[in-house]
Design an enzyme around this catalytic site. Structure first.
Site, PDB file in Angstrom:
ATOM      1  N   TYR A  56       0.835  -1.206   0.000  1.00 45.22           N
ATOM      2  CA  TYR A  56       0.000   0.000   0.000  1.00 45.22           C
ATOM      3  C   TYR A  56       0.872   1.259   0.000  1.00 45.22           C
ATOM      4  CZ  TYR A  56      -3.173   3.728   1.271  1.00 45.22           C
ATOM      5  OH  TYR A  56      -3.867   4.914   1.279  1.00 45.22           O
ATOM      6  N   GLY A  63      -6.585   5.009  -0.707  1.00 41.29           N
ATOM      7  CA  GLY A  63      -7.936   5.092  -0.175  1.00 41.29           C
ATOM      8  C   GLY A  63      -8.788   3.941  -0.677  1.00 41.29           C
ATOM      9  N   HIS A  86      -5.617  15.820  -5.350  1.00 40.72           N
ATOM     10  CA  HIS A  86      -5.961  16.156  -3.971  1.00 40.72           C
ATOM     11  C   HIS A  86      -5.835  17.654  -3.686  1.00 40.72           C
ATOM     12  CE1 HIS A  86      -6.047  11.911  -3.578  1.00 40.72           C
ATOM     13  NE2 HIS A  86      -5.947  11.859  -2.259  1.00 40.72           N
ATOM     14  N   ARG A 287     -15.786  37.994  41.699  1.00 37.16           N
ATOM     15  CA  ARG A 287     -15.298  37.101  42.744  1.00 37.16           C
ATOM     16  C   ARG A 287     -14.772  35.778  42.199  1.00 37.16           C
ATOM     17  NH1 ARG A 287     -19.407  34.303  46.335  1.00 37.16           N
ATOM     18  NH2 ARG A 287     -20.729  35.920  45.438  1.00 37.16           N
TER      19      ARG A 287
END
Length: 516
Positions: A56, A63, A86, A287
Site C-alpha cells: 500500500y 484510499g 488532492h 469574585r
C-alpha cells in the site's frame, strides 16, 4: 549556530520552533541524523517497490482505490496524480503563518525517517521555506482525517513547481517561476513520496500550537483586566488569598488568583465597598474570576500536552518501521488534536463572556458603586462606552457559536473507506477566529476598566502601582482616557493591538514581577 536557525532532526520538534518558523521566518536546516534516516528508509521503500507483491502506498492506489496494483512504469505518474487531484481546496486563502507551520510540521515528520521520502525531497521543502515561498492554500478541503489532505496537497504541488504560491514580496505567482527565481529545482516524485507529503495532521497541529501561544498571553492579560475591574468596582481582594485557593487545588485557579493579587498590591481602591454601600460579596464575574480563568488555564495545559505528543509523532500511512516493515495504520486520524482545539474554543468563549459581564457592570450606574453611567463625561450629552459594550457583546455572541464542537461531526468520504473523520481542520479554523475575538473582548474590558480607575483616581482614590503602569502604557499606545465623546473605534483598535502584542503584560510586570 545562528539563534534564528531551526535544526530539524529525527525526534520531532518544539512549539517554540513552530512559532519561530511560522511567524518569525526562522531558517531551517536538516540534521545529519535526519539525512541519514531519510536515506535508510528510502532504501527500504526502493526494495519493496522492486518486489512483485503489492505494498500500500508504494505499488498500489490510495484510499478506496488501494486494491489496484500499479505497474512500475505508472508509479511516478501515480504520485504526481495524487498531488494534483488532492489539491482541490476552495475558498479564501489561509494565512501565511498557517501555511508555513503546515509545511514545517510535514518536514518534521518526513525527517523522522518513517516516511520513505528521499533526502532531496526534504531538502527542497526546507529550501522553499527558507526562500519565503508560501503555497496558496485554501480554507476548505480538509476533513482532518488521512491528514489535512487538500491543504498539504497544495503545498506539495508547489514542490513540484505547479500551482500558485506567494513570493517573499507578497506577490502571488506561478510556483514554477518562484522556484526558478530562487534556484530551486522542482521535485520529481517517486514511489510513496506523493502520499507521504499529504498524510498528516500538520495544519491543525500548527494552528493549535499558535493558538496556545496567543491564549497564554490572553489569559494573563485577562487576569490583569479582571484585577483592574475589581479595583474600579471597589471590590475586595480578600477572595484572592492563597489559603482559599489551596483548599481547591486546581493549579490554574491558584495561578490566576496570584496574578490578580500581585496586580492589586498597594491599591487604595480595594475594600472600600464596605464603607458606605455594604456588600457581603462581590458579583460572580468579579469574585469567581480566578476559578473561570484558572479552569481555562488548566485546559490550555492539557492541550499543550496533546500538542507536545503530536510534535514528537511521525504521522503517515503507511510508515517505515526500524525493522524494515512498511505497515498501514490509522495514526493520521485527527481526533486527539481536534478535541483539544474544540476544548480551547469553549474556554475562550467562557473567558470572553466573563470579561463582558465585568464591562457591563462597570458601565451600569446601578451596579458600579458610584461610577458615572457608561463612564460618560456628561451622561446624556455623552454616551461614553455604551456602544463599546455592544461591540463586545456581539463578539461574545459569536464566540458562543464558535464554541460548538466541530469534532462531534463526521461526514464519510472516499466511498465509505474513510467513514469517520475528525473535522480537526475545521476546529482549528474556528479557533483562530475565536482567539481573534477574545483579544478584542479583553481589550474592551481593559479600555473600560482603565477609564474607570482613572475616574476613581480623580475622586481621590489611589489605584495600585501596577494599575497605574497599565493605564500609562495604554494611553501612550494611543487609547485615550476619560473625556467627552470622540470617535471611539481608533481607541479600541489601539487597545486591541496593545493586548494582542503582549504589551499589557509587559507594562505591569516591572511592577508585579513575572506573571504566569
Amino acid at each position: 549556530m545562528d539563534m534564528h536557525t531551526v535544526v530539524v532532526g529525527t525526534s520531532g520538534t518544539t512549539a517554540e520552533d513552530v512559532v519561530a518558523v511560522a511567524r518569525h521566518g526562522a531558517r531551517i536546516e536538516l540534521s545529519t541524523a535526519a539525512v541519514d534516516a531519510l536515506a535508510a528508509s528510502r532504501l527500504i521503500v526502493d526494495a519493496l517497490a522492486a518486489k512483485p507483491e503489492p505494498v500500500y502506498g508504494v505499488s498500489t492506489g490510495f484510499g478506496a482505490l488501494a486494491s489496484r496494483h500499479i505497474s512500475p512504469e505508472l508509479r511516478a505518474q501515480l504520485q504526481r496524480n495524487i498531488v494534483r487531484s488532492h489539491a482541490a481546496g476552495m475558498g479564501p486563502r489561509v494565512e501565511r503563518e498557517v501555511v508555513r507551520a503546515l509545511m514545517f510540521l510535514r518536514l518534521k515528520t518526513v525527517a523522522s525517517g518513517h516516511t520513505g521520502v528521499r533526502p532531496e525531497v526534504a531538502q527542497t521543502m526546507a529550501d522553499v521555506l527558507n526562500a519565503g515561498i508560501t503555497p496558496v492554500v485554501h480554507e476548505y478541503g480538509s476533513l482532518g482525517c488521512s491528514g489535512d489532505l487538500a491543504p498539504l496537497s497544495h503545498c506539495a504541488l508547489t514542490l513540484m513547481g505547479e500551482g500558485d504560491a506567494e513570493g517573499p514580496d507578497g506577490t502571488v505567482r506561478p510556483a514554477g517561476e518562484l522556484l526558478a527565481a530562487h534556484g530551486i529545482a522542482p521535485v520529481e516524485l517517486r514511489e510513496k513520496e506523493g502520499l507521504a507529503l499529504l498524510n498528516g495532521t500538520d495544519g491543525m497541529l500548527g494552528m493549535l500550537v499558535m493558538a496556545l501561544a496567543d491564549l497564554r498571553n490572553l489569559y494573563t492579560s485577562a487576569d490583569i483586566t479582571a484585577a483592574l475591574s475589581l479595583e474600579a468596582l471597589l471590590g475586595t481582594d480578600k477572595v484572592l488569598a492563597p489559603e482559599l485557593h489551596a483548599i481547591r487545588p486546581h493549579p490554574g485557579q491558584g495561578v490566576s488568583a496570584d496574578n490578580m493579587l500581585r496586580v492589586l498590591a498597594g491599591s487604595g481602591l480595594t475594600g472600600h465597598h464596605q464603607d458606605d454601600a455594604p456588600r457581603v460579596q462581590d458579583a460572580y464575574s468579579v469574585r469567581c474570576a480566578p476559578q473561570v480563568n484558572g479552569a481555562g488555564r488548566d485546559t490550555l495545559d492539557y492541550a499543550a500536552v496533546v500538542a507536545g505528543r503530536e510534535l514528537a509523532s511521525s504521522v503517515d500511512n503507511p510508515v517505515v518501521l526500524p525493522d524494515g516493515r512498511v505497515e498501514s495504520n490509522g495514526n493520521f486520524h485527527g481526533a486527539p488534536v481536534a478535541y483539544v482545539l474544540d476544548f480551547l474554543a469553549i474556554v475562550a468563549a467562557d473567558l470572553g463572556s466573563i470579561c463582558e459581564r465585568r464591562t457591563d457592570r462597570l458601565l451600569d450606574k446601578n451596579r458600579s458603586h458610584g461610577l458615572p453611567p457608561f463612564l460618560a463625561h456628561d451622561a446624556g450629552v455623552d454616551s461614553g462606552l455604551m456602544i463599546a459594550q455592544y461591540t463586545q457583546a456581539a463578539l461574545v455572541s459569536d464566540m458562543k457559536r464558535l464554541a460548538v464542537p466541530a469534532s462531534a461531526d463526521s461526514i464519510p468520504s472516499s466511498a465509505m473507506q474513510e467513514d469517520h473523520v475528525s473535522m480537526g481542520w475545521s476546529a482549528a479554523r474556528k479557533l483562530r477566529t475565536a482567539v481573534d475575538n477574545l483579544a478584542r473582548i479583553v481589550a474592551v474590558e481593559l479600555y473600560a476598566a482603565t477609564r474607570a480607575v482613572e475616574i476613581r483616581a480623580a475622586e481621590g482614590l489611589t489605584p495600585g502601582p501596577a494599575s497605574q503602569a497599565a493605564v500609562a502604557a495604554l494611553r501612550a499606545a494611543g487609547a485615550q482616557g476619560p473625556g467627552p465623546d470622540r470617535f471611539l473605534a481608533p481607541d479600541l483598535a489601539a487597545a486591541d493591538t496593545f493586548v494582542r502584542e503582549g504589551r499589557l503584560v509587559a507594562a505591569v510586570e516591572p511592577v508585579t514581577g513575572p506573571l504566569a
